[in-house]
Design a protein around this motif. Structure first.
Motif, short mmCIF file in Angstrom:
data_model
loop_
_atom_site.label_atom_id
_atom_site.label_comp_id
_atom_site.label_asym_id
_atom_site.label_seq_id
_atom_site.Cartn_x
_atom_site.Cartn_y
_atom_site.Cartn_z
N LEU A 174 25.95 84.07 -54.45
CA LEU A 174 26.36 83.15 -55.47
C LEU A 174 27.92 83.45 -55.88
N TYR A 175 28.31 84.72 -55.96
CA TYR A 175 29.62 85.00 -56.53
C TYR A 175 30.69 85.01 -55.34
N GLY A 176 30.29 84.79 -54.11
CA GLY A 176 31.10 84.68 -53.10
C GLY A 176 32.00 86.20 -52.71
N ARG A 177 31.13 87.02 -53.03
CA ARG A 177 31.50 88.39 -52.48
C ARG A 177 30.96 88.69 -51.21
N TRP A 178 31.77 88.34 -50.31
CA TRP A 178 31.45 88.26 -48.79
C TRP A 178 31.42 89.79 -48.24
N ASP A 179 32.29 90.54 -48.62
CA ASP A 179 32.46 92.11 -48.05
C ASP A 179 31.25 92.80 -48.81
#
Ligand code: AMP
Ligand code: FES
Ligand code: ZN
Length: 308
Positions: free
Chosen positions: A177-182
């Protein structure tokens, strides 16, 4: 008349597994649970049967179930239980007692790291720092570092933790949801060693729902902590869990589906944003992506307080 178990067809049903449409007796449930742990270890090639495996055991139900299940599934595996006493008043010693009881039952070696004795800090000390409202997060950073060091000291090639299906699917969902891909990618079932001589990290309970870990502990009479950490607010976690549970009510397979889809996209994410090579922390020499690692940044706050 009570229903009979869908597997053995003789004993009474005690457990419903809605996502698998199964109704099982307690013995068949335990077999089902252990078979899934074995399948998960094999599916993700977590460790070979001749490995020396460290298990991070907190005293909670998940990691207690994990240590017990690994001993049952792999009777010849070299296991070492690793426990961190965090020095949390009224909580940490209770947890350590439960872990000691468990390793006694299983006859497994136990290594304990006492934060206060070895580093001169307690998690509660962070109340006096800018992390006062983030004790759980700072606690997580410290634990992760100490696990790495304990694993090297115990000479284990693999470090297993008790992260369960909800932990992983829930945090993955949030990172998505927050786009914290790493950070999403960091939840993979197997993480390679940070550097040569260090342990890989594995999550054999990634497909095991929390309530089944609890049931396994209850059926197998496994000791686990009866109190909650006084510092854990977990409001964010609770909210996330509520959302997942609400959807799971309508679709019992939802959490498994979520996990499966994330596991499919993680390799793609890694290709899009490859990880920068790790350097070394200027203070402690530990592998780190920044000049001073997160562990040193946090513990130096306490050391500074002591000097003041
Ligand atoms: P948590 O981050 O508290 O949800 O814990 C995740 C996993 O980390 C647990 O299932 C354990 O395997 C491990 N763990 C957490 N706290 C401790 C501890 N104090 N000592 C040893 N292992 C721990
Ligand atoms: Fe880490 Fe509670 S166990 S803050
Ligand atoms: Zn450092």
């Amino acid at each position: 008349m009570p229903l009979t178990c869908g597997k053995c067809r003789s004993a009474n049903v005690e457990v419903q597994i809605p996502y698998a449409r199964m109704s099982l007796c307690s013995k068949c449930f335990v077999d089902f649970y252990l078979a899934r742990v074995k399948k998960t270890v094999e599916e993700f090639k977590m460790f070979p049967e001749n490995a020396r495996v460290g298990v991070a055991v907190s005293g909670g139900k998940d990691s207690a179930a994990l240590l017990h299940a690994l001993r049952r599934v792999y009777p010849d595996l070299k296991l070492v239980a690793l426990h961190i006493n965090l020095g949390i008043p009224g909580y940490s010693d209770h947890c350590q007692v439960k872990v000691e009881k468990l390793v006694d039952i299983l006859n497994v070696e136990l290594n304990v790291f006492n934060l206060q004795e070895e580093l001169g800090i307690k998690i509660g000390d962070f109340k006096k720092t800018s992390f006062k409202n983030k004790l759980c997060s700072v606690c997580g950073t410290i634990k992760r570092r100490i696990f790495e060091e304990m694993a090297v000291k115990a000479k284990v090639q693999v470090l297993a933790t008790g992260h369960n299906l909800e932990d992983v699917a829930g945090v993955m969902f949030n990172n998505f949801l927050y786009g914290r891909w790493d950070q999403l990618a960091r939840l993979k079932p197997v993480l390679p060693p940070l550097a040569e001589g260090m342990a890989s990290k594995v999550k054999p309970l990634i497909r095991s729902p929390e309530n089944e870990n609890l049931l396994y502990c209850l059926y197998e009479d496994i000791p686990f902590r009866e109190i909650d950490c006084p510092f854990s607010k977990r409001t964010g976690v609770r909210k996330r869990t509520e959302i997942l549970e609400a959807i799971a009510k309508h679709n019992p397979y939802f959490k498994h589906q979520l996990l499966n889809r994330f596991l499919e996209i993680i390799p793609l994410l890694e290709n899009v944003s490859p990880k920068p090579p790790l350097g070394r922390c200027k203070v402690c020499g530990f592998p780190s992506s920044s000049e001073i690692c997160a562990f040193c940044k946090r513990t130096s706050l306490i050391k500074r307080l002591d000097k003041a």
